[in-house]
Design an enzyme around this catalytic site. Structure first.
Site, PDB file in Angstrom:
ATOM      1  N   ARG A  46       0.845  -1.201   0.000  1.00 23.67           N
ATOM      2  CA  ARG A  46       0.000   0.000   0.000  1.00 23.67           C
ATOM      3  C   ARG A  46       0.876   1.245   0.000  1.00 23.67           C
ATOM      4  O   ARG A  46       0.612   2.219  -0.713  1.00 23.67           O
ATOM      5  CB  ARG A  46      -0.945  -0.005   1.221  1.00 23.67           C
ATOM      6  CG  ARG A  46      -2.013  -1.095   1.157  1.00 23.67           C
ATOM      7  CD  ARG A  46      -3.047  -0.929   2.257  1.00 23.67           C
ATOM      8  NE  ARG A  46      -2.516  -1.155   3.597  1.00 23.67           N
ATOM      9  CZ  ARG A  46      -2.491  -2.326   4.221  1.00 23.67           C
ATOM     10  NH1 ARG A  46      -2.978  -3.410   3.630  1.00 23.67           N
ATOM     11  NH2 ARG A  46      -1.999  -2.440   5.449  1.00 23.67           N
ATOM     12  N   LYS A 136     -12.261  14.805   4.977  1.00 27.49           N
ATOM     13  CA  LYS A 136     -13.392  14.341   4.178  1.00 27.49           C
ATOM     14  C   LYS A 136     -14.280  13.417   4.990  1.00 27.49           C
ATOM     15  O   LYS A 136     -13.784  12.610   5.785  1.00 27.49           O
ATOM     16  CB  LYS A 136     -12.864  13.583   2.961  1.00 27.49           C
ATOM     17  CG  LYS A 136     -13.956  13.040   2.065  1.00 27.49           C
ATOM     18  CD  LYS A 136     -13.420  12.023   1.078  1.00 27.49           C
ATOM     19  CE  LYS A 136     -13.886  10.636   1.478  1.00 27.49           C
ATOM     20  NZ  LYS A 136     -13.624   9.630   0.432  1.00 27.49           N
ATOM     21  N   GLU A 177     -19.157  15.310   1.730  1.00 31.46           N
ATOM     22  CA  GLU A 177     -19.372  14.399   0.607  1.00 31.46           C
ATOM     23  C   GLU A 177     -20.666  13.597   0.757  1.00 31.46           C
ATOM     24  O   GLU A 177     -20.680  12.528   1.384  1.00 31.46           O
ATOM     25  CB  GLU A 177     -18.194  13.423   0.456  1.00 31.46           C
ATOM     26  CG  GLU A 177     -18.400  12.445  -0.716  1.00 31.46           C
ATOM     27  CD  GLU A 177     -17.242  11.469  -0.934  1.00 31.46           C
ATOM     28  OE1 GLU A 177     -16.294  11.473  -0.141  1.00 31.46           O
ATOM     29  OE2 GLU A 177     -17.311  10.707  -1.898  1.00 31.46           O
ATOM     30  N   LYS A 219     -18.297  17.734  -2.145  1.00 34.06           N
ATOM     31  CA  LYS A 219     -17.900  16.634  -3.032  1.00 34.06           C
ATOM     32  C   LYS A 219     -19.135  15.803  -3.332  1.00 34.06           C
ATOM     33  O   LYS A 219     -19.459  14.861  -2.603  1.00 34.06           O
ATOM     34  CB  LYS A 219     -16.815  15.792  -2.353  1.00 34.06           C
ATOM     35  CG  LYS A 219     -16.408  14.550  -3.129  1.00 34.06           C
ATOM     36  CD  LYS A 219     -15.091  13.986  -2.648  1.00 34.06           C
ATOM     37  CE  LYS A 219     -14.801  12.656  -3.315  1.00 34.06           C
ATOM     38  NZ  LYS A 219     -13.421  12.216  -3.138  1.00 34.06           N
TER      39      LYS A 219
END
Ligand code: 13P
Length: 334
Positions: A46, A136, A177, A219
């Site tokens: 990752r 976010k 979002e 978003k």
């Protein structure tokens, strides 16, 4: 952190021709992206993958910010520099996903509410200390008969607003979002109606929680035909309907709207954004991108977990970033 500096960060993220790379896949999601390519989802893989993207030459011309995952914001590059410092050294603003994921909504079997408010103040302080400047939180709405319900709209709008207020308290710009999923057979009219209702509800709650809209970004999904709908709207129709929907529901004080790609192909996501910016309408907010899959599908495939593919993968990423940077200006040509 003053309201003015939050607003400044939000504006910098939507600087002309720039947008966000969403690289905040959770453990299950990154595994789902790696699996088809036979890449094992280890901490090292990752890190290598994300480091490869963050080091891509010239990405900073089109990418203003990157949304990180909790593991990534604490990771060091192969040479020992933190990944946060690596981004900062290139003038890219580090951000962080702070929600705890969409969980079953009580009493509403087919719907979810995004959790993660408990202990959020302390986590936000931790992330601010690690160098994050924006955050976010994603709420998810599925369209089907009778859903989303008022319960789902209200619970998610409330959580988004509480999150946004806490993020601003910690000096971090909240990206709000609300994602209406494109899964399903519904037509574009339904998506339009649901998206408008979701956005109106979210902004009503943000007002109740006294969130300073100038220091936020939205978003959202685009207004699209359901993925399995027999009749698929044209690029022009998606652009017109999305912009009309946003004009009806998003206050002018919001500096920028950065779309998610949500399962569109990378080319579609670019064309839709470009068409919106080409409408020639005078809009109160910037329209740009915060794409995950639409920026990463090509480089991930090119990389396939192999060091010898890093150059080709970085080029594939740069090609998508450039295309979307141009689309944010309405200057993309396929
Ligand atoms: P997609 O662009 O792949 O939808 O991802 C964006 C994102 O951050 C979803 O939360």
């Amino acid at each position: 952190m003053t309201a003015a500096s939050l607003a400044e960060t939000a504006k910098a993220i939507v600087a002309d021709g720039k947008g966000i790379l969403a690289a905040d896949e959770s453990f299950p999601t990154i595994k789902k992206r790696f699996d088809p390519l036979g890449i094992e989802s280890t901490e090292d893989n990752r890190r290598s993958y994300r480091e490869m993207l963050f080091r891509a030459p010239e990405a900073e011309k089109y990418i203003s910010g990157v949304i990180l995952f909790d593991e990534t914001i604490r990771q060091k590059a192969a040479d020992g520099t933190s990944l946060v410092e690596l981004l900062e050294s290139r003038g890219i603003i580090p951000g962080i996903k702070v929600d705890g994921g969409a969980k079953p909504l009580a009493g509403h079997p087919d719907e979810t509410v995004t959790e993660g408010l408990d202990g959020l103040r302390a986590r936000l302080e931790d992330y601010a200390g690690l160098g994050a400047r924006f955050t976010k939180w994603r709420a998810v709405y599925r369209i089907d008969e009778e859903i989303p319900t008022a319960a789902c709209l209200s619970a998610n709008a409330h959580a988004l607003a509480r999150y946004a207020a806490l993020a601003q308290d910690a000096g971090l710009v909240p990206i709000v979002e609300p994602e209406v999923l494109m899964d399903g057979e519904h037509d574009i009219d339904i998506c339009d109606m649901v998206t408008e209702e979701v956005l109106r509800g979210v902004y009503a709650e943000l007002a109740i929680q006294d969130v300073e809209l100038e220091g936020t970004l939205l978003k959202p999904n685009m207004v699209l035909s359901g993925k399995d709908c027999a009749e698929q709207a044209s690029v022009q129709e998606v652009a017109e309907r999305t912009v009309r929907c946003l004009k009806r529901a998003v206050p002018a004080a919001v500096p920028g709207i950065v779309f998610l790609s949500g399962g569109q192909s990378d080319e579609q996501a670019t064309e839709h954004l470009n068409a919106m910016n080409k409408l020639g309408e005078s809009l109160p907010w910037k329209l740009s991108f915060s794409y995950g899959r639409a920026l990463q599908a090509a480089p991930l495939k090119a990389w396939a977990g192999k060091t010898e593919n890093v150059g080709a993968a970085q080029q594939a990423y740069l090609d998508r970033a450039k295309a979307n940077g141009e689309a944010a200006l309405g200057r993309y040509a396929a």
